[in-house]
Design an enzyme around this catalytic site. Structure first.
Site, short mmCIF file in Angstrom:
data_model
loop_
_atom_site.label_atom_id
_atom_site.label_comp_id
_atom_site.label_asym_id
_atom_site.label_seq_id
_atom_site.Cartn_x
_atom_site.Cartn_y
_atom_site.Cartn_z
N ASP A 99 0.67 -1.41 0.04
CA ASP A 99 -0.11 0.03 0.12
C ASP A 99 0.97 1.30 0.02
O ASP A 99 2.06 1.17 0.29
CB ASP A 99 -0.91 0.00 1.18
N GLU A 160 0.32 -1.32 5.61
CA GLU A 160 1.27 -0.74 6.63
C GLU A 160 1.42 0.73 6.81
O GLU A 160 1.64 1.32 7.89
CB GLU A 160 2.69 -1.15 6.10
#
Length: 410
Positions: A99, A160
């Site tokens: 991400d 994350e």
């Protein structure tokens, strides 16, 4: 540069030379996958985009015969896990996150581009180049030594950037039994790696007040915005540079109209701390500030918490640094270890006592901004440095051969 590295590698152990040469020969393929990943939006919670990134990585790994497990995380996308030699010696874990912080549409507005040795685009350094690097390290071992014979584990997380709410337990599970962890966050702009990081709280909180007409009935109101302002000052007062604690109320909103005493307000605060901080006590202090009746008839509460664990700059991380530095020197470059105020999933693995080194990805700078770049000339040498470190951690691999020579024993 890569040709000179390849010539140097031929003077090494034959298996080392083969791994290094394989990585050097696949520089173009690495750059091609990097472009595909950067040109795919994958902001946190952008499920479709994260799954497309996962699909590209999975396809690349499977092309080298590596079996990949997809782990659905509803609302966040999917994680990927791969194990080259299940049941073998303690594996080395290569880790990274898929991400980014960028919203959908950013990739179309700022697609991947290269100027000299610098590649630009959303997430190019943080950390799609690291994902590419880990992928090709695994492919090199799989194709040179063979799947099933290399104690290597891969994990690609999906969330994350928002403190890993869905992938946290999967990351901890992936670190179980690992001999070491290399987290491919971007290398520092000076080329250094990271041996310690701060932990963090990402906290959302809400304040309630009493609405009233701001002109005709002001005394009957209780301003949630006024209370939020007082809480902001109290939270910012917790900053203590000597102890490594910083607080920042980064977003605020509240009220309904200019002539109404605000009955609601909302804010987000970023809190950073070191491994030496009593994080639980710090959180209790923040919670008490939020709940305090800062303005009469107002109240507040924390509505969401994301937490990163600190990564202590420990003897284990220093041991990992020594191994990595030795590998880098064999390739003609040197690095040092740094402490970073940024947070990463490396704090999770380090918290379990697994020797962890972070910032092992290709060199980059300006993450989370329009200026973000990756120095793509470091893709191959940084991959080679990690590969040599894996061989150093499992020296029996140096005697393995593709045609069924020495098998790695547990």
């Amino acid at each position: 540069m890569f040709d000179s590295l390849a010539r140097t590698s031929r003077q090494r152990n034959p298996m080392q030379a083969e791994i290094l040469d394989w990585l050097s020969r696949h520089d173009g393929a690495m750059r091609q996958l990097l472009q595909q990943l950067v040109d795919t939006d994958s902001g946190s919670r952008h499920v479709a985009g994260i799954d497309r990134v996962a699909g590209l990585i999975r396809q690349s790994l499977e092309a080298s015969g590596i079996e990949v497990q997809t782990i659905p995380c509803p609302g966040y996308g999917s994680c990927l896990r791969a194990e080259l030699a299940p049941g073998g010696p303690a594996p080395v874990l290569l880790m990274g996150h898929m991400d980014t912080v960028f919203p959908a549409g950013t990739a179309a507005a700022r697609p991947y581009r290269v100027e000299g040795n610098l590649a630009y685009g959303p997430g190019v350094a943080d950390m799609k180049s690291g994902l590419v690097m880990n992928t090709f390290i695994a492919k090199a071992f799989a194709e040179v030594i063979g799947v099933g014979r290399v104690p290597l584990r891969l994990f690609y997380s999906c969330d994350e950037e928002i403190a890993s709410p869905a992938s946290r337990e999967w990351i901890l599970a992936a670190s179980e039994g690992a001999a070491a962890v290399f987290n491919a966050e971007p290398g520092r702009p000076n080329g250094n790696v990271v041996t310690g990081r701060k932990g963090a709280f990402f906290i959302d909180f809400e304040v309630s007040g009493v609405a009233a007409h701001a002109g005709g009935n002001h005394a009957a109101g209780a301003s949630a915005i006024g209370a939020l302002a007082a809480k902001t000052l109290a939270l910012h007062a917790l900053t203590d540079y000597d102890s490594g604690i910083t607080t920042n109320v980064g977003t605020v909103r509240g009220g309904s109209t200019v002539n109404t005493v605000a009955d609601s307000a909302f804010a987000q605060v970023d809190v950073r701390f070191t491994a030496d901080t009593d994080a639980d006590a710090l959180y209790r202090t923040i919670d008490s500030i939020v709940k305090e009746e800062s303005v009469r008839y107002t109240c507040g509460h924390i509505s969401h918490v994301g937490r990163f664990l600190a990564m202590a700059d420990s003897g284990a991380s220093q041991k990992m640094l020594d191994i990595y530095r030795s590998s880098a020197r064999q390739l003609g470059f040197d690095v040092k270890g740094e402490f970073s105020g940024g947070c990463a999933d490396s704090g999770l693995t380090a918290s379990r006592g697994v020797p962890t080194l972070c910032g092992t990805g290709p060199v980059g700078a300006h993450p989370h901004t329009v200026k973000e770049y990756c120095d793509i000339s470091t893709l191959v040498p940084r991959a080679q440095a990690v590969a040599l470190s894996v061989l150093a951690l499992h020296p029996a691999l140096a005697s393995a051969t593709r045609d069924g020579g020495l098998a790695v024993q547990p």
